[in-house]
Scaffold this motif. Structure first.
Motif, PDB file in Angstrom:
ATOM      1  N   UNK A  38      10.363   5.115  -2.656  1.00  0.00           N
ATOM      2  CA  UNK A  38       8.905   5.217  -2.828  1.00  0.00           C
ATOM      3  C   UNK A  38       8.487   6.686  -2.798  1.00  0.00           C
ATOM      4  N   UNK A  39       7.838   7.169  -3.877  1.00  0.00           N
ATOM      5  CA  UNK A  39       7.396   8.575  -3.872  1.00  0.00           C
ATOM      6  C   UNK A  39       6.210   8.750  -2.919  1.00  0.00           C
ATOM      7  N   UNK A  40       6.398   9.591  -1.903  1.00  0.00           N
ATOM      8  CA  UNK A  40       5.324   9.807  -0.926  1.00  0.00           C
ATOM      9  C   UNK A  40       5.130  11.312  -0.722  1.00  0.00           C
ATOM     10  N   UNK A  41       3.887  11.730  -0.448  1.00  0.00           N
ATOM     11  CA  UNK A  41       3.632  13.170  -0.255  1.00  0.00           C
ATOM     12  C   UNK A  41       4.136  13.650   1.105  1.00  0.00           C
ATOM     13  N   UNK A  42       4.348  14.945   1.209  1.00  0.00           N
ATOM     14  CA  UNK A  42       4.717  15.581   2.483  1.00  0.00           C
ATOM     15  C   UNK A  42       3.672  16.657   2.766  1.00  0.00           C
ATOM     16  N   UNK A  43       2.522  16.275   3.342  1.00  0.00           N
ATOM     17  CA  UNK A  43       1.425  17.232   3.525  1.00  0.00           C
ATOM     18  C   UNK A  43       1.864  18.473   4.302  1.00  0.00           C
ATOM     19  N   UNK A  44       1.379  19.623   3.849  1.00  0.00           N
ATOM     20  CA  UNK A  44       1.600  20.946   4.465  1.00  0.00           C
ATOM     21  C   UNK A  44       3.031  21.478   4.320  1.00  0.00           C
ATOM     22  N   UNK A  82       0.781   7.778  13.225  1.00  0.00           N
ATOM     23  CA  UNK A  82       1.050   7.475  11.822  1.00  0.00           C
ATOM     24  C   UNK A  82       2.074   6.333  11.721  1.00  0.00           C
ATOM     25  N   UNK A  83       3.125   6.399  12.546  1.00  0.00           N
ATOM     26  CA  UNK A  83       4.100   5.306  12.577  1.00  0.00           C
ATOM     27  C   UNK A  83       3.400   3.989  12.917  1.00  0.00           C
ATOM     28  N   UNK A  84       2.550   4.029  13.927  1.00  0.00           N
ATOM     29  CA  UNK A  84       1.887   2.795  14.369  1.00  0.00           C
ATOM     30  C   UNK A  84       0.963   2.225  13.288  1.00  0.00           C
ATOM     31  N   UNK A  85       0.229   3.128  12.611  1.00  0.00           N
ATOM     32  CA  UNK A  85      -0.721   2.659  11.593  1.00  0.00           C
ATOM     33  C   UNK A  85       0.006   2.126  10.355  1.00  0.00           C
ATOM     34  N   UNK A  86       1.079   2.824   9.937  1.00  0.00           N
ATOM     35  CA  UNK A  86       1.839   2.343   8.781  1.00  0.00           C
ATOM     36  C   UNK A  86       2.514   1.011   9.124  1.00  0.00           C
ATOM     37  N   UNK A  87       3.018   0.903  10.335  1.00  0.00           N
ATOM     38  CA  UNK A  87       3.628  -0.363  10.762  1.00  0.00           C
ATOM     39  C   UNK A  87       2.609  -1.493  10.681  1.00  0.00           C
ATOM     40  N   UNK A  88       1.386  -1.189  11.095  1.00  0.00           N
ATOM     41  CA  UNK A  88       0.316  -2.191  11.054  1.00  0.00           C
ATOM     42  C   UNK A  88       0.048  -2.621   9.607  1.00  0.00           C
ATOM     43  N   UNK A  89       0.030  -1.622   8.682  1.00  0.00           N
ATOM     44  CA  UNK A  89      -0.174  -1.930   7.246  1.00  0.00           C
ATOM     45  C   UNK A  89       0.930  -2.853   6.738  1.00  0.00           C
ATOM     46  N   UNK A  90       2.143  -2.686   7.291  1.00  0.00           N
ATOM     47  CA  UNK A  90       3.274  -3.495   6.828  1.00  0.00           C
ATOM     48  C   UNK A  90       3.370  -4.819   7.601  1.00  0.00           C
ATOM     49  N   UNK A 148       9.402   0.959   1.692  1.00  0.00           N
ATOM     50  CA  UNK A 148       8.241   1.746   2.140  1.00  0.00           C
ATOM     51  C   UNK A 148       8.535   2.339   3.518  1.00  0.00           C
ATOM     52  N   UNK A 149       9.064   1.500   4.421  1.00  0.00           N
ATOM     53  CA  UNK A 149       9.356   1.956   5.786  1.00  0.00           C
ATOM     54  C   UNK A 149      10.355   3.111   5.763  1.00  0.00           C
ATOM     55  N   UNK A 150      11.435   2.946   4.990  1.00  0.00           N
ATOM     56  CA  UNK A 150      12.474   3.981   4.947  1.00  0.00           C
ATOM     57  C   UNK A 150      11.931   5.265   4.319  1.00  0.00           C
ATOM     58  N   UNK A 151      11.127   5.131   3.258  1.00  0.00           N
ATOM     59  CA  UNK A 151      10.586   6.316   2.579  1.00  0.00           C
ATOM     60  C   UNK A 151       9.569   7.032   3.463  1.00  0.00           C
ATOM     61  N   UNK A 152       8.765   6.259   4.187  1.00  0.00           N
ATOM     62  CA  UNK A 152       7.794   6.865   5.107  1.00  0.00           C
ATOM     63  C   UNK A 152       8.529   7.626   6.215  1.00  0.00           C
ATOM     64  N   UNK A 153       9.527   6.989   6.792  1.00  0.00           N
ATOM     65  CA  UNK A 153      10.293   7.618   7.871  1.00  0.00           C
ATOM     66  C   UNK A 153      10.935   8.925   7.392  1.00  0.00           C
ATOM     67  N   UNK A 155      -1.304   7.381   1.259  1.00  0.00           N
ATOM     68  CA  UNK A 155      -0.391   7.131   0.130  1.00  0.00           C
ATOM     69  C   UNK A 155       0.375   5.828   0.357  1.00  0.00           C
ATOM     70  N   UNK A 156       0.782   5.587   1.600  1.00  0.00           N
ATOM     71  CA  UNK A 156       1.477   4.328   1.919  1.00  0.00           C
ATOM     72  C   UNK A 156       0.556   3.143   1.629  1.00  0.00           C
ATOM     73  N   UNK A 157      -0.697   3.314   2.007  1.00  0.00           N
ATOM     74  CA  UNK A 157      -1.687   2.241   1.795  1.00  0.00           C
ATOM     75  C   UNK A 157      -1.765   1.895   0.302  1.00  0.00           C
ATOM     76  N   UNK A 158      -1.707   2.936  -0.556  1.00  0.00           N
ATOM     77  CA  UNK A 158      -1.794   2.723  -2.006  1.00  0.00           C
ATOM     78  C   UNK A 158      -0.527   2.098  -2.585  1.00  0.00           C
TER      79      UNK A 158
END
Ligand code: KG4
Ligand code: ZN
Length: 366
Positions: free
Chosen positions: A206-212, A176-184, A241-246, A228-231
């Motif tokens: 950035x409001x992001x979900x926390x699945x499960x 997930x880190x690698x894919x989000x990094x790629x998006x950024x 985005x990076x900080x909120x995802x982390x 959600x990051x993609x959107x």
């Protein structure tokens, strides 16, 4: 073909890691003292934005002999190599074959035992390396393994006895880190680059979900977070985005670990391993969680969290001490779940990479 002897004479052990894109060799004394360690993170994959299996296998073939020679030069005067341990799976089959055949050749030539090490077991046992924790980490302990290929919570009960408490139902945390990094638009590998960018961002922007989150059990899911990051991309500053995802990943890991802790009452150590354990924000969050539960967080030094051969040699020593070397006939295994549970790559997702699907575990023997 003559089989190498099964008896270990308590001497130095060579470890070989070649399951992915790190070529690594280490030499450990019988007591676990590190005599030599070498890691080559293959630079060959950067232009492709991911690991190319064929290139990885060829690079292992190129680099292993020289690295082994360098490690063996550290043999103490008067001592001989007494066993060789190599990662036998899970991982990319080409690299596993290269490393295993190389190890078998050494075992036969030196007439010493050979151990085929499960890569996940090597991560799991790293915390028991002498010198890491005063007095050592005793069984049982809880292991959070978070890397590019793996994301699971294991009850480590003894050498060879592991119970999977939870795992990812889609991506691994590192993936997930690698894919989000790629998006950024960050360079490969994405995790460290994303962490650097996150340092200048706001984790609450950035409001992001926390699945499960809060759901029973200790399974993980990162796919919805990634989507959600993609959107959100474009609507916010990349650093935010990076900080909120982390932060979202840290929250998910903490919540899932809390559920696993509840399933292992009385356990005193929470051990974290895998490349994502290098992330300082995640470490801090886990440290706080462990403290809240009266536990100690054991996070091996970064070089022992990411793929390395010290952990392979050490797992080999643990197995040799129990009189459990392997036959020279061992066939490397691309899939080799620690407790017979499995994560199967089934279909490519929107990034063209394969998604991981969870298969329910058969009853556990331990
Ligand atoms: O354990 P590892 O070296 O290899 C395997 O995947 O088995 O882990 C590599 C993974 C990659 O996905 C990488 O992006 C991630 O660990 N990683 C990080 C950080 N450093 C490495 N993720 C987040 N923050 C980091 N600082
Ligand atoms: Zn690994």
């Amino acid at each position: 073909m003559p089989h190498p002897p099964q008896i270990w004479h308590d001497g130095p052990v060579l470890g070989i890691e070649s399951s992915c894109d790190e070529t690594a060799i280490a030499l450990l004394g019988a007591d676990g003292a590190i005599l030599a360690e070498h890691v080559l993170s293959q630079p060959d994959h950067a232009p492709y934005g991911g690991v190319v299996p064929e290139i990885a296998a060829r690079a292992h073939l190129t680099h292993l002999p020289g690295m082994a020679r360098a490690a063996l030069a550290a043999l103490p005067a008067g001592q001989k190599l007494s066993a060789v341990a190599a990662t036998g799976g899970p991982g990319l089959i080409g690299g596993l074959i290269v490393g295993s055949c190389f190890a078998k050749g050494i075992a036969i030539a030196h007439a010493i035992p050979y151990v085929a090490v499960n890569h996940l077991e090597a991560h799991a046992l790293t915390a028991r390396l002498p010198g890491l924790v005063p007095g050592g980490v005793a069984f049982p302990y809880l292991l959070l393994l978070v890397s590019g290929g793996h994301c699971q919570l294991l009850a480590v009960q003894a050498v060879g006895a592991y119970r999977r408490l939870g795992g990812t139902i889609d991506d691994a945390a590192g993936e997930a880190f690698d894919k989000v990094a790629k998006m950024l638009g960050l360079p490969w590998p994405g995790g460290p680059a994303l962490e650097r960018l996150a340092q200048s961002g706001n984790p609450r922007a950035v409001p992001l979900p926390r699945p499960l989150l809060g759901r029973p059990g200790a399974d993980f899911s990162f796919s919805g977070l990634k989507t959600a990051v993609l959107r959100q991309r474009g609507a916010h500053a990349p650093a935010d985005i990076a900080a909120s995802f982390q932060q979202a990943v840290a929250d998910i890991l903490v919540d899932r670990c809390a559920h696993a802790i509840a399933a292992m009452p009385g356990t005193r150590h929470l051990v974290v391993a895998g490349g994502v354990a290098a992330n300082q924000a995640i470490r801090a969050a886990l440290e706080a969680l462990a403290t809240r539960h009266g536990m100690a967080l054991i996070a091996p030094p970064l070089r022992l969290c990411t793929d390395n051969a010290v952990m392979v040699a050490w797992a080999g020593i643990e197995r040799l001490r129990l009189g459990q070397p392997d036959s020279i006939d061992f066939a490397p295994r691309p899939r080799w779940p620690l407790d017979q549970d499995a994560q199967i790559k089934t279909r490519p997702d929107e990034t063209g990479l394969f998604q991981v699907r969870h298969r329910p575990a058969p009853p556990c023997a331990v």
